[in-house]
Write a protein that holds these residues in place. Structure first.
Motif, PDB file in Angstrom:
ATOM      1  N   SER A  70       0.829  -1.205   0.000  1.00 40.99           N
ATOM      2  CA  SER A  70       0.000   0.000   0.000  1.00 40.99           C
ATOM      3  C   SER A  70       0.860   1.250   0.000  1.00 40.99           C
ATOM      4  O   SER A  70       0.590   2.213  -0.726  1.00 40.99           O
ATOM      5  N   TRP A  71       1.913   1.257   0.819  1.00 40.12           N
ATOM      6  CA  TRP A  71       2.829   2.408   0.848  1.00 40.12           C
ATOM      7  C   TRP A  71       3.487   2.605  -0.508  1.00 40.12           C
ATOM      8  O   TRP A  71       3.593   3.721  -0.997  1.00 40.12           O
ATOM      9  N   ARG A  72       3.947   1.528  -1.133  1.00 40.53           N
ATOM     10  CA  ARG A  72       4.621   1.628  -2.436  1.00 40.53           C
ATOM     11  C   ARG A  72       3.671   2.158  -3.508  1.00 40.53           C
ATOM     12  O   ARG A  72       4.071   2.937  -4.355  1.00 40.53           O
ATOM     13  N   ARG A  73       2.424   1.719  -3.475  1.00 44.84           N
ATOM     14  CA  ARG A  73       1.451   2.217  -4.453  1.00 44.84           C
ATOM     15  C   ARG A  73       1.229   3.706  -4.282  1.00 44.84           C
ATOM     16  O   ARG A  73       1.119   4.451  -5.242  1.00 44.84           O
ATOM     17  N   ARG A  74       1.138   4.130  -3.024  1.00 41.21           N
ATOM     18  CA  ARG A  74       0.940   5.551  -2.755  1.00 41.21           C
ATOM     19  C   ARG A  74       2.133   6.364  -3.236  1.00 41.21           C
ATOM     20  O   ARG A  74       1.971   7.436  -3.813  1.00 41.21           O
ATOM     21  N   ALA A  76       4.133   5.545  -5.659  1.00 42.95           N
ATOM     22  CA  ALA A  76       4.172   5.490  -7.122  1.00 42.95           C
ATOM     23  C   ALA A  76       3.241   6.531  -7.738  1.00 42.95           C
ATOM     24  O   ALA A  76       3.467   6.991  -8.854  1.00 42.95           O
ATOM     25  N   ARG A  77       2.201   6.914  -7.006  1.00 41.33           N
ATOM     26  CA  ARG A  77       1.265   7.909  -7.526  1.00 41.33           C
ATOM     27  C   ARG A  77       1.819   9.329  -7.462  1.00 41.33           C
ATOM     28  O   ARG A  77       1.314  10.211  -8.111  1.00 41.33           O
ATOM     29  N   VAL A  78       2.838   9.535  -6.666  1.00 46.84           N
ATOM     30  CA  VAL A  78       3.417  10.871  -6.530  1.00 46.84           C
ATOM     31  C   VAL A  78       4.170  11.193  -7.818  1.00 46.84           C
ATOM     32  O   VAL A  78       5.050  10.454  -8.236  1.00 46.84           O
ATOM     33  N   THR A  79       3.811  12.296  -8.442  1.00 47.60           N
ATOM     34  CA  THR A  79       4.455  12.655  -9.701  1.00 47.60           C
ATOM     35  C   THR A  79       5.646  13.577  -9.492  1.00 47.60           C
ATOM     36  O   THR A  79       6.511  13.674 -10.341  1.00 47.60           O
TER      37      THR A  79
END
Length: 115
Positions: A70-74, A76-79
């Motif tokens: 979950s942390w990694r997905r969050r 990854a969304r940061v541009t």
């Protein structure tokens, strides 16, 4: 008997192992501590139901992996990623004009670095 006593016993027995798992996931001791702490809060909230489960350590390990994903997905969304140095400014003819005017007004020998 305090309901949290069984959780304390669980933690005394499995904290080291869970910390190693968290470190293997994150590769960073501080992130591993944060990950483990957030998961242990979730486990503690569900402890009355988990106390009767045959293997609560397996539940905690799975929770560690799920929280890490979950942390990694969050992330990854940061541009926008922070950088040590600011990006190069685009060339502007306006900037060079201002510099040229200041240099001309300063006169020969008055501007630093000019003859």
């Amino acid at each position: 008997m305090d309901p949290n006593d069984s959780f304390r016993e669980f933690m005394a027995a499995h904290q080291q192992s869970l910390m190693r798992t968290a470190y293997l996931l994150t590769g960073d001791a501080h992130l591993a501590e944060d990950l483990l702490q957030s998961v242990l809060l979730k486990v503690l909230r569900r402890w009355p139901k988990l106390a009767d489960v045959a293997n609560p350590q397996a539940y905690a390990r799975k929770a560690l992996v799920n929280q890490y994903i979950s942390w990694r997905r969050r992330l990854a969304r940061v541009t926008e990623l922070p950088r040590a140095e600011p990006p190069d400014r685009p060339y502007s003819t306006e900037d060079s004009t201002v510099v040229r005017i200041v240099m001309l007004r300063a006169g020969p020998g008055q501007a630093p670095g000019l003859p």
